[in-house]
Design a protein around this motif. Structure first.
Motif, short mmCIF file in Angstrom:
data_model
loop_
_atom_site.label_atom_id
_atom_site.label_comp_id
_atom_site.label_asym_id
_atom_site.label_seq_id
_atom_site.Cartn_x
_atom_site.Cartn_y
_atom_site.Cartn_z
N ILE A 16 0.79 -1.24 -0.08
CA ILE A 16 -0.09 -0.12 0.05
C ILE A 16 0.79 1.47 -0.11
O ILE A 16 0.77 2.04 -0.84
CB ILE A 16 -1.04 -0.03 1.29
N SER A 32 -4.50 4.99 -3.99
CA SER A 32 -3.86 3.59 -3.40
C SER A 32 -4.12 3.79 -1.96
O SER A 32 -5.10 3.33 -1.33
CB SER A 32 -2.52 3.43 -3.76
N GLN A 33 -3.03 4.24 -1.10
CA GLN A 33 -2.79 4.25 0.42
C GLN A 33 -4.08 5.27 0.67
O GLN A 33 -4.33 6.46 0.50
CB GLN A 33 -1.49 4.94 0.69
N GLY A 34 -4.98 4.80 1.77
CA GLY A 34 -6.10 5.50 2.11
C GLY A 34 -5.86 6.83 3.01
O GLY A 34 -5.65 6.56 4.19
N THR A 98 -2.07 1.16 13.96
CA THR A 98 -1.02 0.15 13.43
C THR A 98 -0.29 -0.23 14.81
O THR A 98 0.00 -1.45 15.11
CB THR A 98 -0.04 1.07 12.59
N TYR A 122 -6.53 -6.66 5.92
CA TYR A 122 -5.49 -5.33 5.68
C TYR A 122 -4.10 -6.02 5.80
O TYR A 122 -3.86 -6.77 6.99
CB TYR A 122 -6.03 -4.39 6.72
N ASN A 171 -11.59 -3.49 5.59
CA ASN A 171 -10.51 -2.80 4.64
C ASN A 171 -9.81 -4.18 4.08
O ASN A 171 -9.48 -5.21 4.90
CB ASN A 171 -9.70 -2.01 5.43
N TYR A 202 -12.83 2.32 10.90
CA TYR A 202 -13.72 3.15 9.98
C TYR A 202 -15.10 3.17 10.69
O TYR A 202 -16.02 3.30 10.13
CB TYR A 202 -13.83 2.32 8.53
N LYS A 233 -8.90 8.47 10.63
CA LYS A 233 -9.96 8.50 9.60
C LYS A 233 -11.12 9.25 10.07
O LYS A 233 -11.73 10.05 9.31
CB LYS A 233 -10.40 6.92 9.12
N TYR A 318 -13.05 2.15 0.75
CA TYR A 318 -12.43 1.46 -0.35
C TYR A 318 -13.53 0.83 -1.20
O TYR A 318 -14.48 0.45 -0.86
CB TYR A 318 -11.54 0.26 0.45
N ARG A 362 -7.55 -2.28 -5.56
CA ARG A 362 -8.54 -1.45 -4.31
C ARG A 362 -8.41 -0.04 -4.87
O ARG A 362 -7.09 0.33 -4.92
CB ARG A 362 -8.21 -1.72 -3.07
#
Ligand code: GLN
Length: 396
Positions: A16, A32-34, A98, A122, A171, A202, A233, A318, A362
């Motif tokens: 990602i 790409s990377q959200g 993370t 993910y 995700n 999310y 987010k 996504y 994605r």
């Protein structure tokens, strides 16, 4: 020179995040990377300005989170989940979810333990498991609705895993686990005595009629659920790296120790400023959802226009698009070609699936509508570009 550790051999760098670099190299629109290309809420930026003055704070916060931030977080969690998280004993503030996931995995798993992970997943969870010495056991989420087979889940849990990872809303699939599915998961993990590590970043981006269910709020699940989430987010601040773990005091004691030696703590001035966000009224979340609903509709309309088939996301930001018709056997090469030739970056689906899936890519739509419209215009040329560059006849 001595050999490096075996630990990092089992996984690659994030695909990602590599796709973001590919997007930059080709000046592609980065879906790409959200992460958003729009500003965080102005009230939050004003609070950040205040924290940037001499008032600060500018020194270490309490390792497991500034007390004011934890109090605001406990109140916000109570408001949404109805659960009573104690600011002192139930929470650790981390550098994004993370770190929350990694610290949780390290806190519960011994080397050799198994961890159940739904696929697609993910990509961090694979690396998390390997770094913790744990072995992932995959349970398929099957398109188009990404439902799982209860018997497959039961068989995975019967292998005696330590934990199950639940990303909800999911995700990359955009699946929102239904209340029946959550109840079934709750029953099974209690029957087999397994922890659940959730990733609920999310949680506030769920499109009606779907609704986010908090697993920790189901009967018997409070002590068994290790909730990981973040502010990234919900408040459009992915770069602030503010996340948290909410769990029972016993689990939190172990997570605190891992966190303490891994990162010491999340940035003190950012925690201070983010208290403002945690106190936003309900209307903030309504507006957030309305904005994402509109972004989703704009982008899905662009995909319709470009005649690209996709699975309609129920939550998160996504969408998995089916590129099967192009006959590409290598979705990584397809995404590199797409960024370079069409000017839109996506993530190859293979980085999310345990199964050999090569026909999905994605896109994320956490972008201004103008960016999404521009991406849609470029994607409308995809077939033409492909036909020009490839022998096969793709112009239908
Ligand atoms: N969750 C984001 C995504 O899937 C990326 C997050 C990250 O790169 N840390 O694109």
């Amino acid at each position: 020179m001595p050999a490096l550790s075996h630990r990092t051999r089992g996984f690659t760098e994030s695909v990602i995040r590599r796709m973001t670099r590919v997007a930059q190299a080709h000046d592609a629109i980065n879906l790409s990377q959200g992460f958003p290309d729009f500003e965080p809420p102005p009230r939050l930026l004003a609070a950040l300005q205040q924290a940037a003055t001499a008032a600060g704070p500018h020194q270490y916060a309490v390792t497991w989170g500034a007390p004011g931030f934890r109090r605001a977080l406990a109140a916000k969690l109570h408001r949404w989940t109805g659960l009573d998280y104690d600011a002192d004993t139930h929470l650790v503030v981390t550098c994004g979810s993370t770190e929350a996931m990694m610290a949780s995995m390290l806190a519960v798993c011994n080397p050799g333990d198994k961890v159940v992970v739904f696929s697609p997943f993910y990509e961090n969870y694979g690396a998390d498991a390997i770094l913790a010495g744990a072995e992932p056991v995959h349970v398929a989420l099957r398109p188009p609705d990404f439902a799982f087979d209860p018997e497959e889940l039961r068989a995975a849990l019967a292998q005696g895993p330590k934990a199950l990872v639940l990303c909800n809303p999911s995700n990359p699939s955009g699946k929102v686990f239904s209340s029946d599915e959550l109840r079934l998961i709750a029953e099974l993990v209690q029957e087999y005595d397994v922890f659940v590590i959730t990733d609920e970043v999310y949680e506030h981006i769920v499109y009606p009629p779907y609704r986010h269910g908090y697993l920790a709020a189901l009967p018997g699940m409070f002590d068994r659920t290790i909730v990981c989430s973040s502010l990234s987010k919900t408040y459009s601040i992915t770069g602030w790296r503010l996340g948290y773990v909410a769990a029972s005091p016993t689990v939190i004691d172990a997570v605190r120790k891992v966190h303490d030696f891994l990162t010491v703590g999340a940035a003190a001035p950012l925690q201070e400023a983010a208290i403002t966000a945690l106190q936003f009224p309900d209307s903030y979340y309504e507006e957030l959802l309305a904005a994402y609903t509109s972004k989703r509709d704009v982008f899905l309309a662009a995909l319709d226009q470009a005649r690209l088939p996709y699975t309609r996301p129920q939550g998160a930001y996504y969408v998995l698009v089916d590129i099967g018709e192009f006959g590409a056997s290598d979705d990584v090469a397809f995404c590199e070609w797409l960024a370079r030739r069409v000017g839109v970056a996506a993530v190859p689906g293979s980085s999310f699936f345990r199964e050999p899936v090569r026909h999905l890519i994605r896109f994320h739509f956490a972008k201004r509508e103008a960016t999404l419209v521009a991406a849609g215009q470029r994607l409308a040329n995809l077939r033409q570009c492909w036909a020009e560059d490839h022998d096969r006849v793709a112009m239908t």
